[in-house]
Design a protein around this motif. Structure first.
Motif, short mmCIF file in Angstrom:
data_model
loop_
_atom_site.label_atom_id
_atom_site.label_comp_id
_atom_site.label_asym_id
_atom_site.label_seq_id
_atom_site.Cartn_x
_atom_site.Cartn_y
_atom_site.Cartn_z
N SER A 127 -4.23 -14.59 1.49
CA SER A 127 -3.29 -13.48 1.71
C SER A 127 -2.48 -13.73 2.97
CB SER A 127 -4.06 -12.16 1.82
OG SER A 127 -3.17 -11.08 2.06
N GLN A 159 -3.08 -7.84 -1.94
CA GLN A 159 -2.01 -7.90 -0.94
C GLN A 159 -1.09 -9.09 -1.18
OE1 GLN A 159 -1.50 -5.52 1.46
NE2 GLN A 159 -3.14 -4.47 0.35
N ASP A 160 -1.60 -10.10 -1.87
CA ASP A 160 -0.81 -11.31 -2.09
C ASP A 160 -1.27 -11.98 -3.39
OD1 ASP A 160 0.66 -13.65 -1.96
OD2 ASP A 160 0.18 -14.06 0.13
N ASN A 202 -8.51 -11.38 -2.28
CA ASN A 202 -7.71 -11.95 -1.20
C ASN A 202 -8.58 -12.27 0.00
OD1 ASN A 202 -4.79 -9.96 -1.85
ND2 ASN A 202 -4.99 -12.15 -2.07
#
Length: 397
Positions: A127, A159-160, A202
Motif C-alpha cells: 500500500s 487502500q491500494d 494491504n
C-alpha cells in the motif's frame, strides 16, 4: 531482520522474487542488485525488451531468467514468471517492478507479514502513500477508481489495489484461470483470488515517484479502457453469480437452525429491517422474474439497505418443489381477477407449461400473489420479531 536470516526464511517459505521488465535498462540493474541483498531466489522475465536489458542480465547468471521474443504485456510476463516459479517448487512469489519506484528494502515486510498469518492463503499488496508529495494526480485517481470497483466486486476495502509490489500465494492461485495479459491482469488476479477465498490484504510500503530514470509503459487511454471493460464484466459476474453463490454457500453451511438463530433472531438489525427483508424476499421469490430472482433480490436488498442474507433466504420460496403450486395459484388467481375461465387442473401444472397461452392471467395473478404474500409475511414476521425482542429484553432483566 538480518540478511542471512531473511534469506533462510525465503528458503523455508519457498518464496522467490519475480521481476517483470520491459525496456527499463536505466533502473533494472540496480533493482536486481538491491533484491539480491535479500535473496538469490530471483526470476527476471524479460518481456521482449529492445534496449540493453539482455546485456544487463548477462551479468546475473545466478538468477533464473525468462527471455520472451516479443513484448506481450506485463500480465503475460507475470504469468510466465508464476509458471516458472511453480515448476521450480516455489509456493510464494513477491513481485516488484523494475522501474525503480519500489524500495527492495521493503521486501522483509512481506516475509514478516506472511509469517504472522496462520492461514497462508493470503495475497499481500503493498500500500503506497498516495497523498505524499510527487504522486501524479492521475495515479491517485486511478487508484481510488480501482479500489472502489474492487470493493464492489469483492466486498473488501483496500487502500491500494494497483501497486505492483505484491506477495502471491502461488500454491493457491495456480488453480485459477486467467485470461488477461497486460496491466489489467493485476486486477484480474486479485479479484479472482478474493472470489476463490484467498484473503487480500494491504501492507504499507514506500514509493518513489520522482526518479529521473523511471519509465512507465502504462498507456492511459488503452490500458484504462481495458481495465474499465474488465471491471464492467466483473461487476456483472459479481451480481449474477458470485454474490448468489456466496449467500447460498453461507446458508447451506449454516443450515436452517443456525440461520434462524443467528441471521434471523440473533442479528442486530431492527425488527422493521428484518421484516422488510423477509417481505422483499417473498415478493421477489413469487414474482414473474424467473431466472432473475437471485440477482434482483440481492440488488434491491443492497439498494434499500436491507439484510441481503434474509432477503435471499426467503426468496427461495420459489424452489423447484414449490414451482407447480406457485404457477397454479398464480394462474387461478389471475383468471379469477380477470373474469376468465380456468380449466387446468393441478396435475397439469409443471415448469414446462406454455405460459404464453395464459401470460396475462399469470402475470396479474403472480403480482397479486407476490404482493399479498409479501405484505402478509412482512406483518406476521414483524409482530413475531417484536415479541421476540421484547421477551429477550425481559429475560435480560
Amino acid at each position: 531482520m538480518n540478511q542471512k536470516l531473511l534469506s533462510e526464511k525465503f528458503k523455508i517459505l519457498k518464496c522467490c522474487v519475480i521481476i517483470p521488465t520491459y525496456n527499463n535498462y536505466k533502473t533494472l540493474q540496480q533493482v536486481i542488485e538491491d533484491v539480491l541483498v535479500y535473496t538469490e531466489d530471483v526470476i527476471v522475465v524479460n518481456d521482449g525488451s529492445t534496449d540493453s536489458t539482455s546485456e544487463i542480465l548477462i551479468q546475473f547468471p545466478q538468477i533464473q531468467q525468462i527471455h520472451l521474443s516479443q513484448n506481450k504485456g506485463k500480465g503475460n510476463a507475470l504469468r510466465q514468471g508464476f509458471k516458472q516459479a511453480d515448476s521450480l517448487g516455489y509456493r510464494f512469489a513477491i513481485t516488484i517492478d523494475s522501474d525503480g519506484q519500489h524500495f527492495p528494502e521493503d521486501i522483509p515486510a512481506f516475509i514478516e507479514a506472511l509469517e504472522k498469518e496462520e492461514n497462508k492463503e493470503v495475497l499481500f499488496i503493498g500500500s503506497r502513500n498516495m497523498t505524499q508529495h510527487g504522486v501524479p494526480k492521475k495515479s491517485s485517481f486511478g487508484n481510488k477508481f480501482s479500489n472502489f470497483w474492487f470493493w464492489v466486486e469483492t466486498g473488501t476495502r483496500l487502500q491500494d489495489t494497483q501497486s505492483g509490489f505484491r506477495l502471491y500465494p502461488l500454491f493457491a492461485m495456480k488453480k485459477l484461470k486467467f485470461y488477461t495479459k497486460k496491466f489489467e491482469f493485476e486486477i484480474e488476479a486479485i479479484v479472482k483470488a478474493a472470489w476463490s477465498g484467498i484473503e487480500v490484504k494491504n501492507i504499507p510500503i514506500r514509493i518513489h515517484y520522482e526518479l529521473e530514470d523511471r519509465v512507465s509503459h502504462f498507456r492511459p487511454f488503452k490500458d484504462f479502457t481495458r481495465i474499465s471493460i474488465l471491471n464492467t464484466w466483473f461487476v456483472l459476474v459479481t451480481f449474477f453469480y458470485i454474490k448468489p453463490r456466496n449467500l447460498f454457500r453461507k446458508l447451506k453451511k449454516k443450515g436452517l437452525k443456525r440461520f434462524v438463530m443467528e441471521d434471523l433472531l440473533g442479528n442486530d438489525d431492527s425488527a422493521e429491517k428484518k421484516a422488510f427483508s423477509i417481505a422483499l424476499g417473498v415478493f421477489i421469490g413469487l414474482s414473474p422474474l424467473w431466472g432473475f430472482h437471485t440477482v434482483t433480490v440481492i440488488f434491491l436488498a443492497l439498494l434499500l439497505n436491507l439484510n441481503k442474507v434474509i432477503a435471499f433466504a426467503f426468496s427461495n420460496v420459489s424452489l423447484p418443489p414449490f414451482i407447480p403450486f406457485i404457477l397454479y395459484f398464480s394462474l387461478k388467481l389471475g383468471s379469477w381477477l380477470l373474469g376468465e375461465s380456468f380449466v387446468l387442473s393441478m396435475s397439469e401444472i409443471d415448469p414446462s407449461i406454455e405460459l404464453v397461452k395464459y401470460l396475462k392471467s399469470y402475470i396479474v395473478g403472480s403480482l397479486v400473489l407476490s404482493v399479498t404474500a409479501a405484505v402478509s409475511c412482512g406483518i406476521v414476521s414483524y409482530v413475531f420479531l417484536m415479541l421476540f425482542e421484547r421477551k429477550k429484553i425481559l429475560d435480560n432483566g
